[in-house]
Design a protein around this motif. Structure first.
Motif, PDB file in Angstrom:
ATOM      1  N   GLU A 103       0.843  -1.209   0.000  1.00 15.34           N
ATOM      2  CA  GLU A 103       0.000   0.000   0.000  1.00 15.34           C
ATOM      3  C   GLU A 103       0.877   1.257   0.000  1.00 15.34           C
ATOM      4  O   GLU A 103       0.601   2.214  -0.718  1.00 15.34           O
ATOM      5  CB  GLU A 103      -0.949   0.007   1.208  1.00 15.34           C
ATOM      6  CG  GLU A 103      -1.922  -1.155   1.270  1.00 15.34           C
ATOM      7  CD  GLU A 103      -3.008  -1.129   0.186  1.00 15.34           C
ATOM      8  OE1 GLU A 103      -3.004  -0.217  -0.670  1.00 15.34           O
ATOM      9  OE2 GLU A 103      -3.851  -2.035   0.182  1.00 15.34           O
TER      10      GLU A 103
ATOM     11  N   GLU B 181      -4.469   5.052  -1.382  1.00 12.65           N
ATOM     12  CA  GLU B 181      -3.533   3.989  -0.992  1.00 12.65           C
ATOM     13  C   GLU B 181      -3.002   4.222   0.429  1.00 12.65           C
ATOM     14  O   GLU B 181      -2.807   3.263   1.177  1.00 12.65           O
ATOM     15  CB  GLU B 181      -2.373   3.888  -1.983  1.00 12.65           C
ATOM     16  CG  GLU B 181      -2.762   3.614  -3.437  1.00 12.65           C
ATOM     17  CD  GLU B 181      -3.368   2.232  -3.685  1.00 12.65           C
ATOM     18  OE1 GLU B 181      -3.784   1.559  -2.726  1.00 12.65           O
ATOM     19  OE2 GLU B 181      -3.450   1.832  -4.859  1.00 12.65           O
TER      20      GLU B 181
ATOM     21  N   GLU C 101      -9.331  -1.779  -5.525  1.00 11.28           N
ATOM     22  CA  GLU C 101      -8.263  -2.199  -6.438  1.00 11.28           C
ATOM     23  C   GLU C 101      -8.815  -2.438  -7.848  1.00 11.28           C
ATOM     24  O   GLU C 101      -8.113  -2.206  -8.838  1.00 11.28           O
ATOM     25  CB  GLU C 101      -7.547  -3.447  -5.914  1.00 11.28           C
ATOM     26  CG  GLU C 101      -6.966  -3.325  -4.508  1.00 11.28           C
ATOM     27  CD  GLU C 101      -6.107  -2.090  -4.263  1.00 11.28           C
ATOM     28  OE1 GLU C 101      -5.602  -1.479  -5.217  1.00 11.28           O
ATOM     29  OE2 GLU C 101      -5.964  -1.711  -3.095  1.00 11.28           O
TER      30      GLU C 101
ATOM     31  N   HIS D  21      -8.818   0.879  -9.347  1.00  8.02           N
ATOM     32  CA  HIS D  21      -7.469   1.376  -9.622  1.00  8.02           C
ATOM     33  C   HIS D  21      -6.909   0.801 -10.921  1.00  8.02           C
ATOM     34  O   HIS D  21      -6.236   1.491 -11.673  1.00  8.02           O
ATOM     35  CB  HIS D  21      -6.523   1.028  -8.456  1.00  8.02           C
ATOM     36  CG  HIS D  21      -6.884   1.711  -7.186  1.00  8.02           C
ATOM     37  ND1 HIS D  21      -6.284   1.437  -5.984  1.00  8.02           N
ATOM     38  CD2 HIS D  21      -7.807   2.677  -6.920  1.00  8.02           C
ATOM     39  CE1 HIS D  21      -6.811   2.195  -5.043  1.00  8.02           C
ATOM     40  NE2 HIS D  21      -7.746   2.937  -5.580  1.00  8.02           N
TER      41      HIS D  21
HETATM   42 FE   LIG Z   1      -4.585  -0.228  -2.076  1.00  6.23          FE
END
Ligand SMILES: [Fe+2]
Ligand SMILES: [Fe+2]
Length: 209
Positions: A39, A70, A152, A155
């Motif tokens: 992270e 993050e 995620e 992302h």
């Molecule tokens: Fe993450």
């Protein structure tokens, strides 16, 4: 139908091997400490990209939001590490991110395309691992991983969109490059790995056994 036979993903070619899941269940402390490192690294990569492409306000805006998210993930993992009484310690990084970064072109405009593809794969694998771990690892880790899974997935799409945009601007072919990263990534996920980490391959056989 086996999990491997049923696996279909827009980027990833192979599912996490069952042997890696078994190792994660056996080594939850290492899993959590390396996850916290991942992270932090995800946040620092996003910040580095803001400096590398400072003139691109769309990219810097997206990376700024990503870095903050993050770091919030890091704080969630760190809180769980503390509440479980896991002793803090330094862990050397695994091979995965370093080997993926080796495939990134050294010169622009290909470099930007590759960095975005590389980011997309790392995020996509994190997402796949959270989904694979959640039903296998039990509370409270499963609750955390379930919660992080959706982030995620978002992302990897952010990075993939930026890769598509950079490729179009540079006039370079995206599918062939994605395929090159996909092949390397699948090899790293399926070939024996001496070091257990969040993105490692299945455990390497012990010599003599
Ligand atoms: Fe993450
Ligand atoms: Fe992420």
């Amino acid at each position: 139908m086996s999990r491997a036979a049923a696996f279909a993903h827009p980027l990833l070619r192979v599912p996490t091997p069952a042997a890696w899941i078994a190792q994660a269940r056996a080594l939850p402390d290492v899993l959590l400490i390396d996850h916290a490192n991942c992270e932090k690294k995800a946040a620092s990569t996003a910040l580095a990209l803001m400096f590398a492409y400072a003139e691109d306000l769309e990219l810097t805006g997206k990376m700024s939001r990503l870095a903050r998210e993050e770091l919030r993930h890091y704080e969630q993992v760190a809180k769980l590490i503390r509440s479980l009484g896991v002793p803090p310690r330094r862990l050397a990084p695994g091979r995965y991110a370093e080997r993926m970064r080796r495939l990134v072109a050294k010169t622009e405009p290909q470099r930007e395309v590759d960095l975005m593809i590389c980011g997309a794969f790392i995020e996509a694998r994190s997402c796949e691992r959270f989904a694979a771990l959640s039903p296998a690892i039990g509370a409270p880790l499963s609750d955390l991983f379930q919660g992080l899974h959706n982030a995620e997935a978002r992302h990897y799409k952010v990075y993939l969109d930026l890769a598509g945009r950079a490729a179009k601007r540079a006039g370079v072919a995206l599918p062939a490059r994605i395929e090159a990263f996909a092949a390397l990534e699948a090899d790293l996920i399926t070939s024996p790995d001496p070091l257990f980490r969040f993105h490692s391959g299945p455990p390497a056989p012990i010599p003599g056994c």
